[in-house]
Design an enzyme around this catalytic site. Structure first.
Site, mmCIF file in Angstrom:
data_model
loop_
_atom_site.group_PDB
_atom_site.id
_atom_site.type_symbol
_atom_site.label_atom_id
_atom_site.label_comp_id
_atom_site.label_asym_id
_atom_site.label_seq_id
_atom_site.Cartn_x
_atom_site.Cartn_y
_atom_site.Cartn_z
ATOM 1 N N ARG A 51 0.907 -1.264 -0.064
ATOM 2 C CA ARG A 51 0.000 -0.128 0.034
ATOM 3 C C ARG A 51 0.755 1.403 -0.139
ATOM 4 O O ARG A 51 0.643 2.123 -0.806
ATOM 5 C CB ARG A 51 -0.903 0.220 1.329
ATOM 6 C CG ARG A 51 -2.228 -0.765 1.175
ATOM 7 C CD ARG A 51 -2.606 -1.418 2.713
ATOM 8 N NE ARG A 51 -1.532 -2.397 2.777
ATOM 9 C CZ ARG A 51 -1.718 -3.625 2.378
ATOM 10 N NH1 ARG A 51 -2.770 -3.843 1.728
ATOM 11 N NH2 ARG A 51 -0.535 -4.410 2.611
ATOM 12 N N HIS A 129 5.099 6.007 11.545
ATOM 13 C CA HIS A 129 4.713 5.574 10.152
ATOM 14 C C HIS A 129 3.564 6.932 10.081
ATOM 15 O O HIS A 129 2.356 6.703 9.837
ATOM 16 C CB HIS A 129 4.002 4.455 10.159
ATOM 17 C CG HIS A 129 3.672 3.913 8.493
ATOM 18 N ND1 HIS A 129 3.865 4.588 7.505
ATOM 19 C CD2 HIS A 129 3.209 2.715 8.138
ATOM 20 C CE1 HIS A 129 3.414 3.889 6.531
ATOM 21 N NE2 HIS A 129 3.066 2.690 6.849
#
Ligand code: CP
Length: 301
Positions: A51, A129
C-alpha cells in the site's frame, strides 16, 4: 538538513495536520492534475510494502511527476555494503524528494539530517509511520465527522506496531480516550503510556478483545509484526491472539468503524469484510489522497 521532511507525526502541528486533511479531501474530488510536472520522487523501500509504496507512486504519477527507486533492497547497492549515508547522498542528487521505508528505528531521522532533499518516512522499524497516521486521521474524520472526544480501541501488537505509536501522538491534539488491548508480551511500551499521561489522555489496558469495545467509536486492529520478533517461539505463542468476527460486533455502537493499516493475516475474519462497519479497504484507498497532499506540501507544489 532539509527542513521540509516528514519524519515523525510530531513534525506537524495540529493546524498542519488539519490542512493536510483538507488538502486530501480536495485531491479526493480531483486526483488527476499536473502540479508535479518535471518533479522526480525516489521511493527507497528497504522493507516490503504494498500500500505505502504503490499509493505514494500512484499519487506522484497522478500529479504528473516521475518515480525512480527500488522496492527490494537486495537489488540496490546496499546489498554490496553501501551505507545509508552514501545512498541518501546519491539519490538526493537525482530526485526532488525521497520516500523511504527502513527496518531501523530512527533511520528516517538520520536520512533527513544528511539529505539535500526532503525525506518522507514511509515507516522506520517500530518507531513511526506518519503518512499512515494521516490517512488514519482522514479515515476517522470521514467516518465520525469529527476527530474530537472519540473512544479508540487499539488492538494487537501494540509493542512493535509503528502505526499505533504514531496515531497516539497525532490524536493527542483531539482529546481521545484509548483502550489498549494486547497480550502481556505485546503491551503498549511505557514511553507511549508516559506520553498519554503527559498529555492528559485517558487510557485503560485490557488483554481480552471480546466484550471490550462496546463503547468504542473506532476499533483499530493490527497485525502481529513477525519481522520484529527476536524469538520466533514467542511469535508462535501470540501470532493468532485475536481474531475479530462478525458475531463479536453485534453489541458494538452503530457508528463504530473498523480500521486496520493492513496487511492483515488472521486478525479479522473475511466475514467482517461485508459488514458496513468494516472500513479498512476504504482506509487504504484514502492513503492515495493523503499521500498526494503530503508530497504536494513537502515540495511546496
Ligand atoms: N499499511 C502499510 O504500511 O501497508 P504496506 O506495508 O503494504 O505498505
Amino acid at each position: 538538513m532539509c527542513k521540509n521532511s516528514l519524519v515523525s507525526i510530531s513534525d506537524y502541528s495540529k493546524q498542519e495536520i488539519l490542512e493536510i486533511l483538507d488538502s486530501a479531501a480536495d485531491f479526493e474530488t480531483n486526483p488527476n492534475r499536473k502540479t508535479l510536472d518535471g518533479k522526480v520522487i525516489a521511493t527507497l523501500f528497504f522493507e516490503p510494502s504494498t500500500r505505502t509504496r504503490l499509493s505514494f507512486e500512484t499519487a506522484v504519477i497522478r500529479l504528473g511527476g516521475s518515480i525512480i527507486g527500488f522496492s527490494d533492497a537486495s537489488t540496490s547497492s546496499s546489498s554490496k555494503g553501501e551505507t545509508l549515508n552514501d545512498t541518501i547522498h546519491m539519490v538526493g542528487s537525482y530526485a526532488d524528494a525521497i520516500v523511504m521505508r527502513h527496518p531501523l528505528d530512527g533511520a528516517a531521522r538520520y536520512a533527513s539530517e544528511i539529505s539535500p532533499v526532503p525525506i518522507i518516512n514511509a515507516g522506520d522499524g517500530s518507531n513511526q509511520h506518519p503518512s499512515q497516521t494521516l490517512l488514519d486521521l482522514y479515515s476517522i474524520f470521514k467516518t465520525q465527522g469529527t476527530l474530537e472526544n472519540l473512544t479508540i480501541c487499539l488492538v494487537g501488537d501494540l509493542k512493535y506496531g509503528r502505526t499505533v505509536h504514531s496515531l497516539i501522538m497525532a490524536m493527542s491534539h483531539f482529546k481521545p480516550t484509548f483502550k489498549f488491548i494486547a497480550p502481556d508480551e505485546l503491551k503498549m511500551p511505557d514511553e507511549y503510556k508516559m506520553f498519554c499521561h503527559k498529555h492528559n489522555i485517558q487510557f485503560t489496558e485490557e488483554t481480552e478483545l471480546e466484550g471490550n469495545f462496546d463503547d468504542a467509536d473506532i476499533l483499530y486492529m493490527t497485525r502481529v509484526q513477525r519481522e520484529r520478533f527476536q524469538d520466533m517461539m514467542e511469535y508462535e505463542r501470540v501470532k493468532n491472539i485475536y481474531t475479530l468476527n462478525n458475531s463479536m460486533l453485534n453489541t458494538s455502537k452503530e457508528n463504530l468503524r473498523i480500521l486496520h493499516p493492513l496487511p492483515r493475516v488472521t486478525e479479522i475474519d473475511a466475514d467482517v469484510d461485508s459488514n458496513p462497519k468494516a472500513y479498512y479497504f476504504k482506509q487504504a484507498q484514502n492513503g492515495l489522497y493523503i499521500r498526494q497532499a503530503i508530497v504536494s506540501k513537502v515540495l511546496n507544489c
